[in-house]
Design a protein around this motif. Sequence first.
Motif, short mmCIF file in Angstrom:
data_model
loop_
_atom_site.label_atom_id
_atom_site.label_comp_id
_atom_site.label_asym_id
_atom_site.label_seq_id
_atom_site.Cartn_x
_atom_site.Cartn_y
_atom_site.Cartn_z
N ILE A 491 75.35 13.37 26.30
CA ILE A 491 76.59 13.48 25.53
C ILE A 491 76.33 14.03 24.13
N LYS A 492 75.22 13.60 23.53
CA LYS A 492 74.91 13.99 22.15
C LYS A 492 74.72 15.49 22.01
N GLY A 493 74.14 16.13 23.02
CA GLY A 493 73.84 17.55 22.90
C GLY A 493 74.85 18.45 23.57
N ARG A 494 76.07 17.99 23.78
CA ARG A 494 77.03 18.80 24.54
C ARG A 494 78.38 18.85 23.83
N PHE A 495 78.98 20.04 23.88
CA PHE A 495 80.33 20.22 23.37
C PHE A 495 81.11 21.09 24.35
#
Length: 557
Positions: A491-495
């Motif tokens: 989740i942290k590395g995704r947009f």
Amino acid sequence: MSAADPSAAPPAAAADPDGPDAVRLTWNAWPRSKVEASRCVVPLAATVSPARVPDPSAASPPPLPYPPLRCKPPCSALLNPFARVDFAAKIWICPLCFSRNHFPPHYAAISESNVPAELFPQCSTVEYIVGGAPGAPGAAGAPPPPVFLFVIDTCVIEEELEYVKMAMRKAVALLPEHALVGLVTFGTQVHLHELGFSDLSKIYVFRGTKEISKEQILDQLGLAGAGRPGFPKMPQQPGGPQVNGMHPAATAGVNRFLLPMSECECTLSTLLDELQPDQWPVEAGNRAIRCTGVALSVAAGLLGACMPGTGARIIALLGGPCTEGPGMIVSKDLSEPVRSHKDLDKDAAPHFQKAVKFYDGLAKQLVSQGHVLDVFASALDQVGLAEMKVAIERTAYFRMLLNRETVTNSVAMIQPSLISFSFDSPPSPVFLDVASIAADRILLLDAYFSVVIFHGMTIAQWRNMGYQNQPEHEQFAQLLQAPHEEAQMIIKGRFPVPRLVVCDQHGSQARFLLAKLNPSATYNSAHDVAPGSDIIFTDDVSFQVFCEHLQRLAVQS
């Protein structure tokens, strides 16, 4: 085959799992003829991420300060390391169509010891700077500016319209000065504002009661011959890109309806200040008369005449349902309720099919022009998005994501990954299959837009009994925590940020996992299911049956 040495250094490509090109194909072999291509049971396709963020550790060639060299039409493939080159005759052979192409004069110095960067084996992917001084060999002019055509619904109360004006001013202030801007307002009628006539407000009015063809729109605007031979054009920019033999910004309508932000900012601000709610009287017991379909047709027709093949966007701000003309979803009579989801499921929405047909035609027009429709609305079920879906989804949002993401993430959108966490083994990938479900196992599904943590039945029971809080069951606490830590890393590395779903086997939210799994075990084969596993209630065939049929077709062809 010998086992790999775990202490050995990883290969150079390990730093970037997608490789330097970020390309994956459905077939490893390229068909050599149309007959071979027609025999491919699975069509030849490629996944490419041209706008992805490159790996900083990977060496990449600098951008080439000249435009690419293309094969002769209709192939138009680019010169690349796979092309065969005859340095003596200054000829290169296209690896796709095998056509022989002569190098232009500015490649005269080419030799076996002096080759351009696009022929280097390590430069299978390069970037070009398609600009340069006009008249330079192969130079191209600057790309056309972005275009934003705002379509504003005025069938709203004055307070809502003030909020629309406020949002418009903020949006316009963020646009670059060279961006082209246009304005369409609509209510009972459609008003196309001529921004190039700044002395006073000049408006073209279209009736909203019936569908207007693109030709009728252009005829009323004085653009009936736009894009056709003999139509008057602005002076063409030297070396500029052409569309249908003319510069995209060369049609006469651009200076009238679409102006650079730097030239029409004051005019646009004045128009927004003067904008009022639709003045057409609304009879008691009736809805406001709103001709959304005609407004979008006018916008699409204008862009098709003035800016074909460019990155233009129609930005529609809607405040309610279309009640008149093409695209109507409900009549103006308040005694007829707006169709609900149940009505759509039962095919009981009287205007639905006709509206969908209209927006399907509008979508095809936008696609052929290379344009995009964006819709902003506060009540999604009240403005007709179900009918407009085909025009909005063409599109563009998911295509943007695919172009920007790595191949690994793009593949996750198409086929999610599934990781198993258990006491017996370290975290490891498992088949995206219902057979991967076990009572003593935790599954982590990464479907790109959603991340699901699925607890098996036994794991969920132990967790509910609080075993993870007891010192003697520290290993179980670690097992519960591991998929959450992995999910947070994803989740942290995704947009955009994916949705996190935590569920248990046989729970209501387990559907988020079951919907993505291969139905190798269904209610028809429940007797073959292992204890603690699960089944899927569906009549769809499993992936194994699909592959068997695919293999038969491939062998037969």
